[in-house]
Design a protein around this motif. Structure first.
Motif, PDB file in Angstrom:
ATOM      1  N   ASN A 167       0.946  -1.251  -0.257  1.00  0.00           N
ATOM      2  CA  ASN A 167      -0.141   0.125   0.030  1.00  0.00           C
ATOM      3  C   ASN A 167       1.031   1.188   0.029  1.00  0.00           C
ATOM      4  O   ASN A 167       1.732   1.294   1.042  1.00  0.00           O
ATOM      5  CB  ASN A 167      -0.851   0.172   1.274  1.00  0.00           C
ATOM      6  N   PRO A 168       0.834   2.166  -1.046  1.00  0.00           N
ATOM      7  CA  PRO A 168       1.673   3.384  -0.920  1.00  0.00           C
ATOM      8  C   PRO A 168       1.308   4.139   0.112  1.00  0.00           C
ATOM      9  O   PRO A 168       2.389   5.002   0.751  1.00  0.00           O
ATOM     10  CB  PRO A 168       1.202   3.950  -2.333  1.00  0.00           C
ATOM     11  N   GLN A 169       0.210   4.382   0.850  1.00  0.00           N
ATOM     12  CA  GLN A 169       0.030   5.163   1.935  1.00  0.00           C
ATOM     13  C   GLN A 169       0.693   4.464   3.172  1.00  0.00           C
ATOM     14  O   GLN A 169       1.018   5.395   4.027  1.00  0.00           O
ATOM     15  CB  GLN A 169      -1.549   5.371   2.144  1.00  0.00           C
ATOM     16  N   THR A 170       0.775   3.204   3.213  1.00  0.00           N
ATOM     17  CA  THR A 170       1.501   2.771   4.229  1.00  0.00           C
ATOM     18  C   THR A 170       3.232   2.832   4.109  1.00  0.00           C
ATOM     19  O   THR A 170       3.573   3.359   5.234  1.00  0.00           O
ATOM     20  CB  THR A 170       1.473   1.250   4.341  1.00  0.00           C
ATOM     21  N   ARG A 171       3.517   2.997   3.039  1.00  0.00           N
ATOM     22  CA  ARG A 171       5.113   3.329   2.576  1.00  0.00           C
ATOM     23  C   ARG A 171       5.167   4.832   2.860  1.00  0.00           C
ATOM     24  O   ARG A 171       6.253   5.174   3.468  1.00  0.00           O
ATOM     25  CB  ARG A 171       5.312   2.961   1.209  1.00  0.00           C
ATOM     26  N   ALA A 172       4.304   5.555   2.678  1.00  0.00           N
ATOM     27  CA  ALA A 172       4.354   7.050   2.976  1.00  0.00           C
ATOM     28  C   ALA A 172       4.300   7.108   4.746  1.00  0.00           C
ATOM     29  O   ALA A 172       5.106   7.947   5.076  1.00  0.00           O
ATOM     30  CB  ALA A 172       3.101   7.824   2.415  1.00  0.00           C
ATOM     31  N   HIS A 173       3.437   6.319   5.245  1.00  0.00           N
ATOM     32  CA  HIS A 173       3.597   6.500   6.503  1.00  0.00           C
ATOM     33  C   HIS A 173       5.031   5.880   7.182  1.00  0.00           C
ATOM     34  O   HIS A 173       5.415   6.556   8.299  1.00  0.00           O
ATOM     35  CB  HIS A 173       2.286   5.566   7.088  1.00  0.00           C
ATOM     36  N   ALA A 174       5.399   5.065   6.485  1.00  0.00           N
ATOM     37  CA  ALA A 174       6.877   4.646   7.083  1.00  0.00           C
ATOM     38  C   ALA A 174       7.900   5.775   6.946  1.00  0.00           C
ATOM     39  O   ALA A 174       8.779   5.847   7.675  1.00  0.00           O
ATOM     40  CB  ALA A 174       7.299   3.607   6.341  1.00  0.00           C
ATOM     41  N   GLU A 175       7.648   6.544   5.958  1.00  0.00           N
ATOM     42  CA  GLU A 175       8.702   7.738   5.586  1.00  0.00           C
ATOM     43  C   GLU A 175       8.382   8.833   6.800  1.00  0.00           C
ATOM     44  O   GLU A 175       9.506   9.268   7.649  1.00  0.00           O
ATOM     45  CB  GLU A 175       8.602   8.478   4.201  1.00  0.00           C
ATOM     46  N   ALA A 176       7.279   9.062   7.151  1.00  0.00           N
ATOM     47  CA  ALA A 176       6.939   9.934   8.225  1.00  0.00           C
ATOM     48  C   ALA A 176       7.401   9.233   9.573  1.00  0.00           C
ATOM     49  O   ALA A 176       7.968  10.054  10.500  1.00  0.00           O
ATOM     50  CB  ALA A 176       5.351  10.113   8.369  1.00  0.00           C
ATOM     51  N   ARG A 177       7.120   7.806   9.794  1.00  0.00           N
ATOM     52  CA  ARG A 177       7.535   7.253  10.989  1.00  0.00           C
ATOM     53  C   ARG A 177       9.207   7.274  11.117  1.00  0.00           C
ATOM     54  O   ARG A 177       9.742   7.696  12.248  1.00  0.00           O
ATOM     55  CB  ARG A 177       6.984   5.925  11.194  1.00  0.00           C
ATOM     56  N   THR A 178       9.895   7.529  10.193  1.00  0.00           N
ATOM     57  CA  THR A 178      11.294   7.100  10.005  1.00  0.00           C
ATOM     58  C   THR A 178      11.734   8.499  10.404  1.00  0.00           C
ATOM     59  O   THR A 178      12.949   8.771  11.311  1.00  0.00           O
ATOM     60  CB  THR A 178      12.051   7.079   8.453  1.00  0.00           C
ATOM     61  N   LYS A 179      11.261   9.864   9.911  1.00  0.00           N
ATOM     62  CA  LYS A 179      11.498  11.058  10.398  1.00  0.00           C
ATOM     63  C   LYS A 179      11.310  11.187  11.709  1.00  0.00           C
ATOM     64  O   LYS A 179      12.107  11.888  12.545  1.00  0.00           O
ATOM     65  CB  LYS A 179      10.971  12.005   9.649  1.00  0.00           C
ATOM     66  N   GLU A 180      10.251  10.706  12.309  1.00  0.00           N
ATOM     67  CA  GLU A 180       9.995  10.932  13.603  1.00  0.00           C
ATOM     68  C   GLU A 180      10.694  10.305  14.594  1.00  0.00           C
ATOM     69  O   GLU A 180      11.234  11.102  15.562  1.00  0.00           O
ATOM     70  CB  GLU A 180       8.350  10.451  13.969  1.00  0.00           C
ATOM     71  N   LEU A 181      11.141   9.266  14.195  1.00  0.00           N
ATOM     72  CA  LEU A 181      12.030   8.370  15.145  1.00  0.00           C
ATOM     73  C   LEU A 181      13.539   8.908  15.070  1.00  0.00           C
ATOM     74  O   LEU A 181      14.192   8.911  15.977  1.00  0.00           O
ATOM     75  CB  LEU A 181      11.996   6.932  14.831  1.00  0.00           C
ATOM     76  N   ALA A 182      13.894   9.272  13.858  1.00  0.00           N
ATOM     77  CA  ALA A 182      15.196   9.921  13.744  1.00  0.00           C
ATOM     78  C   ALA A 182      15.233  11.028  14.679  1.00  0.00           C
ATOM     79  O   ALA A 182      16.233  11.415  15.305  1.00  0.00           O
ATOM     80  CB  ALA A 182      15.418  10.204  12.176  1.00  0.00           C
ATOM     81  N   GLY A 183      14.241  12.147  14.574  1.00  0.00           N
ATOM     82  CA  GLY A 183      14.497  13.154  15.372  1.00  0.00           C
ATOM     83  C   GLY A 183      14.202  12.777  16.983  1.00  0.00           C
ATOM     84  O   GLY A 183      15.040  13.237  17.604  1.00  0.00           O
ATOM     85  N   LEU A 184      13.634  11.721  17.395  1.00  0.00           N
ATOM     86  CA  LEU A 184      13.514  11.576  18.767  1.00  0.00           C
ATOM     87  C   LEU A 184      14.837  10.704  19.156  1.00  0.00           C
ATOM     88  O   LEU A 184      15.615  10.974  20.197  1.00  0.00           O
ATOM     89  CB  LEU A 184      12.431  10.272  18.862  1.00  0.00           C
ATOM     90  N   THR A 185      15.378   9.737  18.158  1.00  0.00           N
ATOM     91  CA  THR A 185      16.754   9.269  18.748  1.00  0.00           C
ATOM     92  C   THR A 185      17.853  10.203  18.628  1.00  0.00           C
ATOM     93  O   THR A 185      18.740  10.358  19.511  1.00  0.00           O
ATOM     94  CB  THR A 185      17.230   8.147  17.512  1.00  0.00           C
ATOM     95  N   GLY A 186      17.905  11.253  17.997  1.00  0.00           N
ATOM     96  CA  GLY A 186      18.576  12.214  17.866  1.00  0.00           C
ATOM     97  C   GLY A 186      18.529  13.223  19.210  1.00  0.00           C
ATOM     98  O   GLY A 186      19.579  13.628  19.928  1.00  0.00           O
ATOM     99  N   LYS A 187      17.264  13.359  19.722  1.00  0.00           N
ATOM    100  CA  LYS A 187      17.137  14.072  20.863  1.00  0.00           C
ATOM    101  C   LYS A 187      17.738  13.436  22.133  1.00  0.00           C
ATOM    102  O   LYS A 187      18.404  13.998  23.051  1.00  0.00           O
ATOM    103  CB  LYS A 187      15.807  14.613  20.992  1.00  0.00           C
ATOM    104  N   LEU A 188      17.338  12.005  22.055  1.00  0.00           N
ATOM    105  CA  LEU A 188      17.854  11.128  23.079  1.00  0.00           C
ATOM    106  C   LEU A 188      19.440  11.187  23.209  1.00  0.00           C
ATOM    107  O   LEU A 188      19.970  11.440  24.407  1.00  0.00           O
ATOM    108  CB  LEU A 188      17.412   9.946  22.813  1.00  0.00           C
ATOM    109  N   HIS A 189      20.041  11.155  22.158  1.00  0.00           N
ATOM    110  CA  HIS A 189      21.552  11.000  21.810  1.00  0.00           C
ATOM    111  C   HIS A 189      22.077  12.249  22.621  1.00  0.00           C
ATOM    112  O   HIS A 189      23.273  12.392  23.329  1.00  0.00           O
ATOM    113  CB  HIS A 189      21.886  11.227  20.474  1.00  0.00           C
ATOM    114  N   SER A 190      21.651  13.322  22.158  1.00  0.00           N
ATOM    115  CA  SER A 190      22.179  14.647  22.846  1.00  0.00           C
ATOM    116  C   SER A 190      21.813  14.897  24.255  1.00  0.00           C
ATOM    117  O   SER A 190      22.802  15.222  24.936  1.00  0.00           O
ATOM    118  CB  SER A 190      21.224  15.830  22.001  1.00  0.00           C
TER     119      SER A 190
END
Length: 247
Positions: free
Chosen positions: A212-235
């Protein structure tokens, strides 16, 4: 320019004039996202050819909505990717030739899966810079860049260019170098980043493989969200380990 052609301010209709904004109104429109922007900054970007507002017969600048969106795009590329004006100008010119994604409307973030204006059935296409542009942006020579690539800090794309994030990495490597931290010392950060990326990938991989393209799009959004959270945690963890608190 990216905006559609329009007549001069002196020849437009009252409705067209009403849609145009003064430089003060533009400043207010940008301030929420870019609190440091000034009228002088806007005038400077105009002098560099990045925007072309209309002029009234008395010489006052009048900006269209497209002008404001273009300004926001330029300021974002400077703030988020540390791109020099030359690279931004080349990117905008590429957009005008239809070789990239359109400017995102001011205050309207792109939808997940539509990064840089690409539909959710395609891979996102980020701004790219060439080898010479990256050297100029980071103010380094080819030998330094080759060294960084050896340590895996920066990696060229298959076509020999670099994504815009490489400019950010290069700027930070240069800045750390001023404190005596050499590129070889940064391999530990590279390894930590790869481990964090692997953790995020484990979470989003099933979504990326979905039909499903919408699910793949959701994966992109989830990736960005998790990248932001892990970056903040690392800092936060680094600050805790050092016993400091950054502003």
């Amino acid at each position: 320019m990216l905006h559609t052609p329009r007549g001069g301010a002196g020849n437009g209709t009252a409705a067209e004039d009403h849609r145009l904004m003064s430089i003060g109104a533009v400043l207010n429109a940008l301030r929420d996202e870019f609190p440091e922007v000034t009228i002088s900054k806007i005038r400077f970007l105009e002098s560099e050819g990045l925007i072309e507002p209309e002029r009234t017969p008395s010489g006052y600048r009048k900006f269209s909505r497209q002008d404001v969106e273009r300004l926001g795009h330029v300021l974002r590329m400077q703030r988020d990717h540390y791109l020099p004006l030359k690279v931004i100008r080349e990117h905008l010119e590429a957009l005008e030739r239809g070789e990239g994604a359109p400017v995102a409307p001011l205050g309207q973030p792109r939808e997940p899966g539509d990064a840089w204006g690409v539909g959710d059935t395609e891979e996102p296409t980020a701004a790219r810079v060439g080898h010479a542009e990256l050297l100029a942006a980071a103010e380094i020579d080819a030998e330094q860049l080759a060294e960084w690539e050896t340590y895996g800090l920066i990696a060229p794309l298959p076509d020999g260019g670099y994504d815009a994030e490489a400019v950010t990495v290069a700027a930070l490597v240069v800045e750390l170098g001023r404190f005596g931290i050499e590129p070889r010392h940064l391999r530990v950060l590279k390894s930590a980043a790869e481990r964090e990326a692997g953790l995020v990938d484990q979470v989003v991989a099933p979504l990326r493989r979905h039909r499903n393209p919408q699910t793949r799009a959701h994966a992109e959004a989830r990736t960005k969200e998790l990248a932001g959270l892990t970056g903040k945690l690392h800092s936060a963890l680094v600050q805790t380990a050092l016993g400091v608190r950054l502003p």
